[in-house]
Design a protein around this motif. Structure first.
Motif, PDB file in Angstrom:
ATOM      1  N   GLY A  80       0.809  -1.175  -0.034  1.00  0.00           N
ATOM      2  CA  GLY A  80       0.055   0.117   0.194  1.00  0.00           C
ATOM      3  C   GLY A  80       0.778   1.349  -0.143  1.00  0.00           C
ATOM      4  N   SER A 101      -5.481   6.462   0.047  1.00  0.00           N
ATOM      5  CA  SER A 101      -4.861   5.352   0.721  1.00  0.00           C
ATOM      6  C   SER A 101      -5.091   4.167  -0.553  1.00  0.00           C
ATOM      7  CB  SER A 101      -5.317   4.755   2.191  1.00  0.00           C
ATOM      8  OG  SER A 101      -5.050   5.887   3.126  1.00  0.00           O
ATOM      9  N   ASN A 154      -4.466   0.473  -0.697  1.00  0.00           N
ATOM     10  CA  ASN A 154      -3.869  -0.739   0.043  1.00  0.00           C
ATOM     11  C   ASN A 154      -4.480  -2.161  -0.417  1.00  0.00           C
ATOM     12  OD1 ASN A 154      -2.359   1.060   1.577  1.00  0.00           O
ATOM     13  ND2 ASN A 154      -4.299   1.480   2.588  1.00  0.00           N
ATOM     14  N   GLY A 170       2.031  -5.821   3.769  1.00  0.00           N
ATOM     15  CA  GLY A 170       3.125  -4.665   3.458  1.00  0.00           C
ATOM     16  C   GLY A 170       3.886  -4.177   4.523  1.00  0.00           C
TER      17      GLY A 170
END
Length: 311
Positions: free
Chosen positions: A78, A199, A201, A274
């Protein structure tokens, strides 16, 4: 024209500050690309530069790639970011203003977070879409923009901490101020603007607790389309170049050293969401706006007549 910015600046540590998107641990410098493309209607292809006339509509997108040496990296975890566009017509002196395409909102008939996400096919498509926003590189596994609606912010003459000039900035509705960079002594507003950026992700390929496979997980580390937008130009006839890039201060950063190290998160195992932090090289795309050939000829002839009269 493509501009590159390697993100690594001096940071004074902020004692006791807790930031959701700051991380400590491993860090590989300059090993990710966060870059932009525009769709050129002449070549019918995505590219880093296009030339258009006033009043045109330009499709654009953001992509990310891993460029480092870690052979265990196999999927995007992300990144948080805020797209920006420079040299924007915000005053509408010629009768209209520049606009960005409408953002996709939650569908009342399907009020789940994934209903606001564009499909991978929409990320590849170079034509006009009914609405825009984050692209589902990770399908339904993608997180929301910190529960904030995508919003177009206008900045002119350095308002709300923006650089000089006239800008568009895309972020969550709560990120009302241009993200500060370098982040020396972050205030609550600074941290809010970071956390409420865009964002993109995805979860791990396998649930670490149940062992179940995440059917929405997408493999790959190259040219992942994470955002789509459109720019609708005003009738302003002055030649200008619009640069499409990322506000450097909108990226998450490492807090385990004296440097300001911004990063993209990558996955290195099937249960990893991540944890591998790779430094970012930002690359821009250019939109060159020129008057139509007919207007250029008309202006030239007008100037010639005026010159003859003076003589």
């Amino acid at each position: 024209m493509q501009t590159k910015h390697i993100i690594a600046f001096t940071l004074i540590a902020c004692g006791g500050t807790s930031v959701a998107i700051a991380q400590t641990g491993q860090y590989e410098p300059a090993s990710s690309r966060l870059f932009y493309q525009v769709f050129d209607t002449t070549t019918n292809a995505w590219t880093t530069s296009t030339t258009v006339t006033p009043g045109s509509r330009i499709e654009w997108r953001a992509l990310v790639s891993y460029t480092g040496t870690n052979t265990s990296v196999f999927a995007l975890g992300g990144v948080t970011y805020q797209p920006t566009l420079s040299n924007i017509d915000n005053d509408g002196a010629d009768g209209s203003r520049d606009e960005l395409g409408e953002w996709r909102r939650v569908d009342p008939s399907n009020p789940l977070p994934q209903s606001i996400i564009l499909t991978p096919a929409e990320g590849e498509f170079g034509g006009a879409l009914p609405s825009y926003g984050r692209v589902a590189f990770g399908g339904t596994a993608m997180n929301s923009t910190n529960q904030n609606l995508l919003t177009t912010f206008r900045h002119s003459n350095g308002t709300t901490s923006a650089p000089p000039g006239s800008w568009f900035r895309v972020a969550g509705s709560g990120a009302t101020t241009w993200p500060t960079f370098p982040l020396l002594t972050p205030t609550a507003t600074d941290l809010n603007n970071l956390n409420r950026g865009v964002s993109s992700n995805q979860q791990g390929a396998v649930n670490p607790i149940t062992g179940a496979a995440n059917t929405a997980h997408i493999l790959g580390t190259q040219n992942l389309v994470i955002f789509r937008g459109a720019l609708l130009l005003s009738d302003q006839q002055s030649p200008r170049q619009i640069s499409l890039t990322t506000a450097p201060g909108s990226l998450p950063w490492m807090t385990n050293g004296a440097e300001d190290l911004r990063y993209v998160r990558w996955q290195t195992s099937t249960t990893d969401s991540g944890s591998y932090n790779a430094g970012v090289v930002l690359e821009s795309a250019a939109i060159n706006v020129i008057p139509s050939p007919g207007l250029i000829v008309m202006f030239a002839c007008g100037g010639l007549v005026a010159t003859r009269r003076r003589r």
